[in-house]
Structure formats: C-alpha cells, structure tokens
Design an enzyme around this catalytic site. Structure first.
Site, PDB file in Angstrom:
ATOM      1  N   LYS A  37       3.158   0.709   3.213  1.00 49.52           N
ATOM      2  CA  LYS A  37       2.859  -0.321   4.213  1.00 49.52           C
ATOM      3  C   LYS A  37       2.842  -1.678   3.535  1.00 49.52           C
ATOM      4  CE  LYS A  37      -0.428  -1.252   7.953  1.00 49.52           C
ATOM      5  NZ  LYS A  37      -1.644  -0.753   8.641  1.00 49.52           N
ATOM      6  N   THR A  75      -0.164  29.737  21.593  1.00 49.41           N
ATOM      7  CA  THR A  75      -0.309  29.456  20.166  1.00 49.41           C
ATOM      8  C   THR A  75      -0.294  27.962  19.866  1.00 49.41           C
ATOM      9  OG1 THR A  75       0.651  31.583  19.543  1.00 49.41           O
ATOM     10  CG2 THR A  75       0.707  29.843  17.886  1.00 49.41           C
ATOM     11  N   ASP A  78       0.858  -1.183   0.000  1.00 50.87           N
ATOM     12  CA  ASP A  78       0.000   0.000   0.000  1.00 50.87           C
ATOM     13  C   ASP A  78       0.894   1.232   0.000  1.00 50.87           C
ATOM     14  OD1 ASP A  78      -1.900   1.952   0.345  1.00 50.87           O
ATOM     15  OD2 ASP A  78      -2.528   1.320   2.347  1.00 50.87           O
ATOM     16  N   THR A  80      -3.127  10.952   4.887  1.00 47.83           N
ATOM     17  CA  THR A  80      -2.760  12.290   4.425  1.00 47.83           C
ATOM     18  C   THR A  80      -4.013  13.128   4.237  1.00 47.83           C
ATOM     19  OG1 THR A  80      -0.809  11.390   3.322  1.00 47.83           O
ATOM     20  CG2 THR A  80      -1.538  13.591   2.661  1.00 47.83           C
ATOM     21  N   THR A 137       2.947   9.452   1.841  1.00 49.48           N
ATOM     22  CA  THR A 137       4.107   9.596   2.712  1.00 49.48           C
ATOM     23  C   THR A 137       4.640   8.264   3.215  1.00 49.48           C
ATOM     24  OG1 THR A 137       2.681   9.866   4.658  1.00 49.48           O
ATOM     25  CG2 THR A 137       3.356  11.874   3.492  1.00 49.48           C
ATOM     26  N   GLY A 173     -10.353   7.307  -5.806  1.00 51.44           N
ATOM     27  CA  GLY A 173      -8.993   6.954  -5.421  1.00 51.44           C
ATOM     28  C   GLY A 173      -8.816   5.465  -5.191  1.00 51.44           C
ATOM     29  N   ILE A 174      -7.658   4.948  -5.595  1.00 52.64           N
ATOM     30  CA  ILE A 174      -7.393   3.516  -5.469  1.00 52.64           C
ATOM     31  C   ILE A 174      -7.463   3.081  -4.011  1.00 52.64           C
ATOM     32  CG2 ILE A 174      -5.590   1.757  -5.700  1.00 52.64           C
ATOM     33  CD1 ILE A 174      -7.044   2.402  -8.295  1.00 52.64           C
ATOM     34  N   ASP A 175      -7.012   3.930  -3.090  1.00 47.60           N
ATOM     35  CA  ASP A 175      -7.093   3.579  -1.676  1.00 47.60           C
ATOM     36  C   ASP A 175      -8.541   3.440  -1.227  1.00 47.60           C
ATOM     37  OD1 ASP A 175      -7.369   6.304  -2.191  1.00 47.60           O
ATOM     38  OD2 ASP A 175      -6.481   6.931  -0.292  1.00 47.60           O
ATOM     39  N   ARG A 176      -9.409   4.263  -1.783  1.00 43.98           N
ATOM     40  CA  ARG A 176     -10.834   4.164  -1.444  1.00 43.98           C
ATOM     41  C   ARG A 176     -11.449   2.907  -2.064  1.00 43.98           C
ATOM     42  NH1 ARG A 176     -13.144   9.937  -3.091  1.00 43.98           N
ATOM     43  NH2 ARG A 176     -15.020   9.210  -1.954  1.00 43.98           N
TER      44      ARG A 176
END
Length: 244
Positions: free
Chosen positions: A18, A174, A11, A122, A15, A96-99
């Site tokens: 896996k 902050t 996968d 991400t 970034t 998306g391919i991940d979806r």
C-alpha cells in the site's frame, strides 16, 4: 511561498503493498499493489515528485528498493528508530514492524488516550497502549483469508472460498457452514478480546485497521473507529519525526 515536500509511505505486507502519497501531513491518495509485483519506483517518484519516503515491510520483499535510496530521503522502519512509545514486549525486536507502526500512529494521533489497535490483515493483531504511551502487549490470530485457506488446504473436500457475509443460521450447506465458521468466529473473537483487554483499563478507544477493516467494522457490535489508512498516516508521522 510554501516549500512543497511530498512524502511517500510504503507498507509492504504479506500479500499487498500500500502506497500513501502525502503533501506534508495531508494524505492526497492511496494506491494498492500486489506485494509480489515489481513496482516501478522511478516512475512513481518522477510522476508524483516524491522527495521523502518511508517503508515498513513485513512481507517477503520482491521489489528493488535501491531507487528509493538513491532518489529520495529514505527512512526504513526498524526497532531502533526514534519511536513515540515504550513497550513491555520481550524482546522488543520480535514485535512486528506493522504493529510498531500502528502503535506509533495511535500515540501520535490520540495522545493521552488508552488505545486498542486491531489490525485485520493476513493475521489479526491486537495491541493495547496506555495513555502514557506504553504498550502493554498484544495478541496474534489468523486472519479471514488464512482461516478459509487453512480449511481448504488441510482437508480433502472443503472448497476454496472467498470472504463473504454468511446468511442463514444454522447453515444448511458447506459453503455457508464455512462462512459462518470464519466470519462469525472472527467477529466473536474480536468482541471477546475487546472485553478481555477491558480488564486492564476500563476505557479505551478502539481502532480497527488493515485490509479487512471495512468488512469487519459493519459486523462488530462494539463502537470502533475503522480506518484503512491508519498505518499510512502513522508511517508519514514517523517519517516526519525521523527526517534527517
């Protein structure tokens, strides 16, 4: 004697890459690498005696995948692959391919159930699939680190922070103001979208996956199943379905 068939799921995200190592349907181990690294595929194949592999890639791939082609029975996830669901997404090739992998995993693992898949990487994606294995659509939102980095990049004074649970409210400095702005808003967003998707179907199982699933699952009030290996399991099931 049982013939051992060892599967490798890959996968590749924006970034992180896996790797999942499977003996048939049994997940043996997981390895996480940077997506910009050159991955020693030959060593991985030889060390783990991999016979079959499948890859899902959404990031800018730096690795040479020729070794996988030449040394394993290899499947790459694409929109024309044999998939266990239908979709209203238009055009489907923009999903998306991940979806795609997440929807396949939900269909394989929880047949005859309505499923909301929340993939917190991400970007954060939300996808609703019905008990009839039909994808109604979904949402794309900036992920945790993208929100932190946007505030730092597009301003002159805000610091570059790492993900951290905010403490006191209202914030009095902050850093805490930014942590609340990211973490609290993402938690509120997830809970709001769970409610909004609930207008389409009264009951559904919620799957939270992705790199930030563990962090967020402790903070979202709605009952969810957090599984960082959900996509790896889905990839392996796709591999089993599409083996030549």
């Amino acid at each position: 004697m049982r013939i051992i068939v060892l599967n490798l799921t890959i996968d590749i995200g924006n970034t992180q890459t896996k790797l999942g190592f499977f003996d048939g349907l049994d997940l043996k181990s997981v390895q996480k690498l940077s997506s910009v690294d050159n991955i020693p595929w030959q060593s991985i194949i030889d060390t783990n005696k991999i016979t079959h592999s499948i890859i899902s890639q959404v990031g800018n791939v730096q690795s040479d995948l020729e070794t996988l082609h030449n040394n394993t029975q290899y499947v790459e996830v694409h929109h024309q692959l044999q998939l266990p669901f239908t979709s209203d997404y238009d055009p489907f090739t923009n999903l998306g391919i991940d979806r795609v992998v997440g929807l396949a995993a939900a269909t394989y693992l929880f047949p005859l159930e309505n499923i909301l898949i929340i993939d917190a990487g991400t970007c954060i994606t939300y996808d609703l699939i019905t008990s009839k294995a039909h994808h109604l659509g979904g949402v794309i939102s900036p992920g945790l680190m993208m929100r932190y980095q946007a505030m730092h990049t597009f301003t002159h004074q805000l610091p570059n922070l790492e993900i951290q649970q905010p403490s006191s409210f209202p914030p009095t400095n902050t850093d805490e103001a930014m942590h609340h702005g990211v973490i609290s808003s993402v938690v509120a967003e997830i809970e709001a979208f769970i409610g909004r998707f609930g207008t389409f179907t009264p009951t559904f199982r919620i799957i939270l996956t992705g790199g930030d699933a563990g962090f967020l699952s402790k903070r979202v009030k709605n009952g969810i199943l957090a599984d960082e290996n959900f996509l790896a399991i889905g990839l392996n099931l796709l591999l089993e379905t599409n083996k030549s």
